[in-house]
Scaffold this motif. Structure first.
Motif, PDB file in Angstrom:
ATOM      1  N   THR A  91      34.102 103.923 -62.921  1.00  0.00           N
ATOM      2  CA  THR A  91      34.654 103.784 -62.919  1.00  0.00           C
ATOM      3  C   THR A  91      35.628 103.664 -63.758  1.00  0.00           C
ATOM      4  O   THR A  91      38.072 104.188 -64.204  1.00  0.00           O
ATOM      5  CB  THR A  91      35.413 102.397 -62.816  1.00  0.00           C
ATOM      6  N   LEU A 142      28.263 101.439 -63.239  1.00  0.00           N
ATOM      7  CA  LEU A 142      29.026 101.820 -62.489  1.00  0.00           C
ATOM      8  C   LEU A 142      30.218 101.187 -62.723  1.00  0.00           C
ATOM      9  O   LEU A 142      32.074 102.147 -62.997  1.00  0.00           O
ATOM     10  CB  LEU A 142      29.368 100.282 -61.276  1.00  0.00           C
ATOM     11  N   ALA A 143      30.906 100.665 -64.006  1.00  0.00           N
ATOM     12  CA  ALA A 143      31.477 100.427 -64.741  1.00  0.00           C
ATOM     13  C   ALA A 143      32.086 101.720 -65.461  1.00  0.00           C
ATOM     14  O   ALA A 143      33.444 102.301 -66.234  1.00  0.00           O
ATOM     15  CB  ALA A 143      31.235  99.276 -66.431  1.00  0.00           C
ATOM     16  N   ASP A 171      17.014  90.184 -63.692  1.00  0.00           N
ATOM     17  CA  ASP A 171      18.783  91.070 -64.011  1.00  0.00           C
ATOM     18  C   ASP A 171      19.132  91.566 -65.358  1.00  0.00           C
ATOM     19  O   ASP A 171      20.526  92.201 -65.363  1.00  0.00           O
ATOM     20  CB  ASP A 171      18.964  89.445 -65.320  1.00  0.00           C
ATOM     21  N   GLY A 206      20.422  94.761 -63.054  1.00  0.00           N
ATOM     22  CA  GLY A 206      21.620  94.262 -62.600  1.00  0.00           C
ATOM     23  C   GLY A 206      22.528  94.622 -63.294  1.00  0.00           C
ATOM     24  O   GLY A 206      23.601  95.948 -62.949  1.00  0.00           O
ATOM     25  N   LEU A 207      22.557  94.813 -64.445  1.00  0.00           N
ATOM     26  CA  LEU A 207      22.679  94.807 -65.772  1.00  0.00           C
ATOM     27  C   LEU A 207      23.360  96.580 -66.009  1.00  0.00           C
ATOM     28  O   LEU A 207      23.803  96.742 -66.661  1.00  0.00           O
ATOM     29  CB  LEU A 207      22.629  94.838 -67.383  1.00  0.00           C
ATOM     30  N   GLN A 208      21.899  97.370 -65.705  1.00  0.00           N
ATOM     31  CA  GLN A 208      21.714  98.661 -65.571  1.00  0.00           C
ATOM     32  C   GLN A 208      22.605  99.316 -64.340  1.00  0.00           C
ATOM     33  O   GLN A 208      23.537  99.985 -65.086  1.00  0.00           O
ATOM     34  CB  GLN A 208      20.668  99.171 -65.486  1.00  0.00           C
ATOM     35  N   ALA A 209      22.870  98.663 -63.278  1.00  0.00           N
ATOM     36  CA  ALA A 209      23.409  98.780 -62.504  1.00  0.00           C
ATOM     37  C   ALA A 209      25.131  99.144 -63.055  1.00  0.00           C
ATOM     38  O   ALA A 209      26.091 100.000 -62.424  1.00  0.00           O
ATOM     39  CB  ALA A 209      23.293  98.833 -60.822  1.00  0.00           C
ATOM     40  N   SER A 210      25.296  97.789 -62.719  1.00  0.00           N
ATOM     41  CA  SER A 210      26.963  97.434 -63.464  1.00  0.00           C
ATOM     42  C   SER A 210      27.253  98.143 -64.270  1.00  0.00           C
ATOM     43  O   SER A 210      27.993  98.624 -64.917  1.00  0.00           O
ATOM     44  CB  SER A 210      27.079  96.343 -63.869  1.00  0.00           C
ATOM     45  N   SER A 211      26.240  98.372 -65.715  1.00  0.00           N
ATOM     46  CA  SER A 211      26.535  99.268 -66.590  1.00  0.00           C
ATOM     47  C   SER A 211      27.827 101.011 -66.023  1.00  0.00           C
ATOM     48  O   SER A 211      28.424 101.214 -66.761  1.00  0.00           O
ATOM     49  CB  SER A 211      26.109  99.852 -67.914  1.00  0.00           C
TER      50      SER A 211
END
Length: 368
Positions: free
Chosen positions: A252, A248-249, A238, A241-246
């Motif tokens: 963007t 990428l966000a 988890d 995944g939070l590191q990757a989504s941060s």
């Protein structure tokens, strides 16, 4: 005659049993007895062939039948005439191995091999219908038009057809580009080369943007972050995944903010969305270096390497975006000290200054 072979006196009847011949034991058997005449008979039939065997009782000693009691001995066989398409009456089953012209259900098939002819299927009348042909043609044209419309709309936001250009790299280009990102101070020529109004492939021009290095750097950054968390006993799917989504966000958000700023400042530039993603993705190279050195030498090494990489990416972005934004303004004849030109300079500085801040924000918690 007696059993001893002597002739019996005349008028003395002797009972003898005469049997003409034995019937073949095939087919079904029907036994019947005659109530009159003192005889019995066996009748067997097989496929229309009938065999009668008569056994006579009450004949004279001379072997002639009695005129008052017996019937004329007869054995007859009736063999029907075989008709075309019928099997041999002596066979128990029909031989279908040598009859390729028979289809299923006993229907003759001109197609051969025992299968129904394709012409007897229900599809032939449907395909022969003019209305069905028109419907099929209209459906095909509608599908082609829809595909073309989708391709145009996708190409408007993300030029998928141009992605091949951004991945046209080789090993030499990757090595030189990484050196340019770490040491941009000695590089002099920042102009992008063109060939007939089209930029050359990245493997022929070190100044051309590419997507190979940003994509590989982003994936490597996620892996290094997982390694750093694992060495600190803080790893979890988890958290990774939070590191990757941060990351990428934030990328963007950067792209959207720059596009909106360019629209508000009314800058006519040839920068595309993919170009911005490529330039903003180069910062992951310095982030990887800072985290790896921090894992080996602690926070001091992390701050030294990350500080160097932050300054390098700042210089790289200034010199790259200056040619994309300010050079277009100079070509349009905008004064250097004009208000619109100053806004473009501020925009370029803001984009370059945001890179070191994000590099620190996305990596400081990975080194302890």
């Amino acid at each position: 005659m007696h059993a001893a072979g002597l002739a019996a006196p005349a008028g003395t009847p002797r009972l003898r049993k005469w049997r003409t011949w034995l019937a073949e034991e095939i087919g079904r058997e029907r036994v019947w007895r005659g109530r009159r005449g003192g005889w019995r008979g066996h009748s067997r039939s097989d496929g229309g062939q009938e065999i009668q065997d008569l056994v006579f009782l009450g004949v004279h000693s001379a072997g002639m039948p009695s005129p008052g009691r017996g019937r004329v001995a007869a054995s007859k066989r009736r063999v029907p005439v075989s008709q075309p398409g019928m099997a041999d009456p002596h066979q128990f089953f029909d031989d279908t191995s040598s009859a390729p012209t028979r289809g299923y259900g006993g229907q003759p098939s001109p197609g051969g091999l025992g299968y129904p002819s394709p012409s007897s299927s229900h599809e032939a009348p449907f395909l022969a219908d003019p209305m069905s042909n028109m419907a099929m043609a209209y459906g095909s044209s509608l599908a082609a038009h829809g595909k073309e419309l989708v391709d145009k709309n996708i190409d408007r936001f993300i030029p998928v057809t141009k992605l091949k250009y951004y991945f046209a790299v080789d090993t030499v280009y990757v090595g030189k580009k990484l050196g340019l990102l770490v040491f941009p101070y000695l590089h002099q020529d920042w102009e992008v080369q063109y060939q007939q109004d089209t930029p050359v492939a990245p493997r022929f021009d070190i100044n051309a943007p590419d997507l190979y290095i940003p994509a590989m750097a982003f994936i490597t950054y996620i892996l290094v972050a997982g390694l750093a968390l694992g060495t600190q006993d803080r790893f979890s799917p988890d958290l990774l995944g939070l590191q990757a989504s941060s990351a990428l966000a934030w990328l963007t958000l950067e792209v959207v903010a720059i596009l909106l700023s360019l629209y508000l400042v009314t800058v006519n530039t040839d920068l595309t969305t993919i170009d911005l993603v490529a330039f903003l993705g180069y910062k992951y190279v310095g982030m990887i270096g800072g985290v790896l050195v921090g894992l080996l030498f602690g926070k001091i090494g992390y701050y030294l390497v990350l500080g160097w990489c932050c300054v390098s990416i700042f210089v790289f972005m200034i010199r790259t975006l200056r040619l994309k934004i300010l050079a277009q303004a100079a070509a349009e004849g905008v004064p250097v000290r004009g208000a619109r030109n100053q806004l473009r300079m501020y925009l370029t500085m803001a984009v370059a200054a945001a890179q070191p801040l994000l590099m620190y924000w996305l990596t400081f918690h990975l080194v302890r």
